[in-house]
Motif scaffolding. Structure first.
Motif, PDB file in Angstrom:
ATOM      1  N   ASN A  70      -9.127  -0.906  -1.425  1.00  0.00           N
ATOM      2  CA  ASN A  70      -9.314   0.465  -0.978  1.00  0.00           C
ATOM      3  C   ASN A  70     -10.747   0.544  -0.446  1.00  0.00           C
ATOM      4  O   ASN A  70     -11.708   0.504  -1.227  1.00  0.00           O
ATOM      5  CB  ASN A  70      -9.104   1.458  -2.123  1.00  0.00           C
ATOM      6  CG  ASN A  70      -9.279   2.899  -1.667  1.00  0.00           C
ATOM      7  OD1 ASN A  70     -10.073   3.183  -0.765  1.00  0.00           O
ATOM      8  ND2 ASN A  70      -8.544   3.805  -2.274  1.00  0.00           N
TER       9      ASN A  70
ATOM     10  N   GLU B 180      -5.629   7.593   0.772  1.00  0.00           N
ATOM     11  CA  GLU B 180      -6.024   6.307   0.180  1.00  0.00           C
ATOM     12  C   GLU B 180      -5.253   5.147   0.823  1.00  0.00           C
ATOM     13  O   GLU B 180      -5.819   4.093   1.107  1.00  0.00           O
ATOM     14  CB  GLU B 180      -5.797   6.327  -1.333  1.00  0.00           C
ATOM     15  CG  GLU B 180      -6.462   7.505  -2.069  1.00  0.00           C
ATOM     16  CD  GLU B 180      -7.975   7.570  -1.896  1.00  0.00           C
ATOM     17  OE1 GLU B 180      -8.589   6.509  -1.668  1.00  0.00           O
ATOM     18  OE2 GLU B 180      -8.537   8.688  -1.970  1.00  0.00           O
ATOM     19  N   GLN B 181      -3.980   5.376   1.059  1.00  0.00           N
ATOM     20  CA  GLN B 181      -3.154   4.321   1.667  1.00  0.00           C
ATOM     21  C   GLN B 181      -3.693   3.931   3.046  1.00  0.00           C
ATOM     22  O   GLN B 181      -3.767   2.745   3.389  1.00  0.00           O
ATOM     23  CB  GLN B 181      -1.709   4.805   1.794  1.00  0.00           C
ATOM     24  CG  GLN B 181      -0.789   3.769   2.434  1.00  0.00           C
ATOM     25  CD  GLN B 181       0.609   4.316   2.742  1.00  0.00           C
ATOM     26  OE1 GLN B 181       1.102   5.184   2.023  1.00  0.00           O
ATOM     27  NE2 GLN B 181       1.214   3.803   3.800  1.00  0.00           N
TER      28      GLN B 181
ATOM     29  N   ILE C  93      -4.511  -2.550  -5.890  1.00  0.00           N
ATOM     30  CA  ILE C  93      -5.780  -2.722  -5.156  1.00  0.00           C
ATOM     31  C   ILE C  93      -6.765  -3.544  -5.985  1.00  0.00           C
ATOM     32  O   ILE C  93      -6.671  -3.593  -7.205  1.00  0.00           O
ATOM     33  CB  ILE C  93      -6.411  -1.360  -4.772  1.00  0.00           C
ATOM     34  CG1 ILE C  93      -6.612  -0.467  -6.007  1.00  0.00           C
ATOM     35  CG2 ILE C  93      -5.542  -0.666  -3.719  1.00  0.00           C
ATOM     36  CD1 ILE C  93      -7.390   0.812  -5.727  1.00  0.00           C
TER      37      ILE C  93
ATOM     38  N   THR D  69      -6.518   1.545   2.852  1.00  0.00           N
ATOM     39  CA  THR D  69      -6.284   0.333   2.058  1.00  0.00           C
ATOM     40  C   THR D  69      -6.088  -0.828   3.035  1.00  0.00           C
ATOM     41  O   THR D  69      -5.193  -0.797   3.878  1.00  0.00           O
ATOM     42  CB  THR D  69      -5.057   0.534   1.151  1.00  0.00           C
ATOM     43  OG1 THR D  69      -5.300   1.677   0.337  1.00  0.00           O
ATOM     44  CG2 THR D  69      -4.810  -0.675   0.271  1.00  0.00           C
TER      45      THR D  69
ATOM     46  N   PRO E  95       0.820  -1.228   0.000  1.00  0.00           N
ATOM     47  CA  PRO E  95       0.000   0.000   0.000  1.00  0.00           C
ATOM     48  C   PRO E  95       0.849   1.272   0.000  1.00  0.00           C
ATOM     49  O   PRO E  95       0.360   2.347  -0.355  1.00  0.00           O
ATOM     50  CB  PRO E  95      -0.820  -0.124   1.289  1.00  0.00           C
ATOM     51  CG  PRO E  95      -0.908  -1.597   1.533  1.00  0.00           C
ATOM     52  CD  PRO E  95       0.415  -2.165   1.081  1.00  0.00           C
TER      53      PRO E  95
ATOM     54  N   TRP F 179      -5.531  -6.635  -1.403  1.00  0.00           N
ATOM     55  CA  TRP F 179      -5.794  -5.380  -0.698  1.00  0.00           C
ATOM     56  C   TRP F 179      -6.955  -4.651  -1.346  1.00  0.00           C
ATOM     57  O   TRP F 179      -7.064  -4.611  -2.570  1.00  0.00           O
ATOM     58  CB  TRP F 179      -4.562  -4.484  -0.758  1.00  0.00           C
ATOM     59  CG  TRP F 179      -3.386  -5.011   0.010  1.00  0.00           C
ATOM     60  CD1 TRP F 179      -2.446  -5.903  -0.425  1.00  0.00           C
ATOM     61  CD2 TRP F 179      -3.038  -4.693   1.360  1.00  0.00           C
ATOM     62  NE1 TRP F 179      -1.530  -6.147   0.558  1.00  0.00           N
ATOM     63  CE2 TRP F 179      -1.859  -5.414   1.667  1.00  0.00           C
ATOM     64  CE3 TRP F 179      -3.588  -3.849   2.338  1.00  0.00           C
ATOM     65  CZ2 TRP F 179      -1.232  -5.327   2.904  1.00  0.00           C
ATOM     66  CZ3 TRP F 179      -2.965  -3.757   3.571  1.00  0.00           C
ATOM     67  CH2 TRP F 179      -1.800  -4.499   3.846  1.00  0.00           C
TER      68      TRP F 179
END
Ligand code: PEP
Ligand code: CO
Length: 456
Positions: free
Chosen positions: A263, A248-249, A289, A252, A15, A261
């Motif tokens: 989001n 966003e990270q 993602i 995630t 991520p 992973w």
């Protein structure tokens, strides 16, 4: 498609692997410790959506790729914390529901509804700073980053806004989910979606006639077959431009039973036109993602650039994974789009093509407003259908900036708004949005074009 097996996921991705690439359009935070504290807090907060909703949307997008659904994606250019209120959220939902009813009725296929909301708080800007009367401050980058007021305090990128953006997204999601679960979208009660201020609109009258016809058919079918459950509820998904990669990270996540992973800040994130470079941080983040994802494609993109991007983002040609949103401009679409459609088709790549007729048609008026002419928006969409038909590809959806408020931001349309009218109700903080009538007019155009008829 069945669940993707764990070994197809890139082993060289994490991520945070985007941090080794050039990340355009990010704010300069002053204090790294303050940012780290905020992102750590964000990483501990609950997600906004679930992995099974994300996978259900991917499946529905796969159906849209095959022509079995039509995607309606729309909402504000930029949401603001101040607009996180009951009327603004419900009015936007009303316009989207009315448009989708026009589309379902005319296209005779299910419409996939995706809002540009519950997280659309980050904006790309053409300049990093703005100067007024000799004072230079950082540009406003959306409420998740800083404030729009032209003061030192407001324009300072503030990591606490990451937490606030998550909270406002959650408030929006909660209200949308409650409305939908409570029957707001029930086809038996389209009067719930009426907007007070449009009573005398000529398009509203046409719309009402259609609704009355649908009501009659529904009652007839239910007399024969009993209550039809599918008409009392609709699905609504969320999307935003996943621009601010720290945010966003932090959202995630891994989940039990589904590998890889996700989001979980939104169902359907997209990469904006300015951050879609193959070797850039956004493409690096997105490739890892599992969400369905979209990329905006502007008029300067060549087939030689597009095909490697498709390879990077959807190496296994997974159904529903990749949507390409072309935003060319009415004057440019005729030359820019056909080579891209041909190249993707020749390569046999599976994508969902969607038209954004808004972002290539932005201009400034002599009285200083950023606007879009409705004729250009309609013209680009009209051409998009014809260009796809000629190329043997399918236009599977639209991506629009619209609002349920009585705004005067785009000129033209059913009420013939002029440049002088823009002053009356120009409320957008960033790009000009379609109002109710302009939105419904586009829905009616889509129906006419899809039926193969002539556009008005
Ligand atoms: C937007 O969708 O608001 C936007 C900035 O679009 P684009 O990346 O296509 O310019
Ligand atoms: Co915009």
């Amino acid at each position: 498609m069945s669940e993707v097996s764990a070994n197809v996921f890139a082993s060289d991705w994490t991520p945070s692997s985007w941090q080794n690439r050039t990340a355009l359009q990010q704010p300069q935070y002053e204090d790294a410790a303050e940012l780290a504290q905020a992102t750590a807090q964000l990483a501990g907060l609950p997600p906004l959506v679930t992995s099974w909703e994300v996978l259900a949307l991917k499946q529905a997008l796969a159906e849209a790729q095959e022509g079995r659904r039509f995607l309606l994606q729309g909402g504000d250019c930029a949401e603001s914390f101040a607009d996180c209120s009951s009327p603004i959220i419900s009015n936007r939902l009303k316009v989207l529901l009315q448009m989708s009813l026009v589309l379902v009725h005319g296209l005779k296929k299910p419409v996939l509804r995706v809002g540009r909301f519950a997280g659309q708080y980050a904006k790309p800007r053409s300049a990093d700073s703005e100067t007024r009367d000799g004072v230079t401050l950082p540009s406003f980058r959306g409420d998740v980053v800083n404030g729009p007021e032209f003061t030192v305090a407001a324009r300072r990128p503030d990591p606490q806004r990451l937490i606030s953006a998550h909270a406002h997204s959650a408030l929006t999601m909660n209200f949308v989910r409650a409305l939908i679960d409570g029957g707001f979208a029930d086809l038996h009660h389209p009067e719930y979606w009426d907007l007070a201020w449009v009573e005398h609109s000529p398009l509203a009258a046409e719309y009402r006639r259609m609704v009355a016809g649908i009501g009659d058919s529904l009652r007839f079918m239910e007399t024969l077959a009993g209550p039809i459950a599918g008409f009392s509820k609709v699905d609504f998904f969320t999307s935003h431009e996943a621009l601010l990669l720290h945010y966003e990270q932090a959202l995630t996540r891994q989940v039990p039973r589904h590998p890889g992973w996700f989001n979980l800040s939104t169902h359907f994130p997209w990469i904006g036109m300015r951050t879609a470079a193959l070797d850039g941080a956004h493409v690096e983040y997105f490739r890892g993602i599992r969400n369905p994802i979209a990329v905006k494609v502007g008029p300067s993109v060549t087939p030689d650039q597009l095909l490697p991007l498709i390879d990077a983002l959807n190496p296994h040609d997974e159904p529903g994974r990749l949507t390409l949103v072309h935003r060319m401009g009415n004057a440019k679409i005729g030359a820019a789009l056909p080579p891209l459609l041909q190249a993707v088709r020749r390569d046999g790549r599976r994508v969902l093509w969607v038209a954004d007729p808004m972002h290539g048609n932005t201009e400034s008026t002599s009285n200083g407003y950023k606007t879009r002419r409705f004729d250009n928006i309609r013209g680009e969409l009209d051409q998009a259908f014809d260009i796809h038909a000629a190329a043997g590809t399918r236009l599977g959806g639209v991506h629009l900036e619209l609002t349920g408020e009585d705004v005067t931001e785009c000129t033209g349309g059913a009420r013939g708004l002029s440049e002088a009218d823009l002053e009356r109700a120009y409320k957008s903080m960033v790009d000009p949005r379609l109002n109710y009538e302009q939105s419904l007019e586009l829905a009616m155009l889509i129906v006419r074009k899809s039926a193969g008829g002539m556009a008005a």
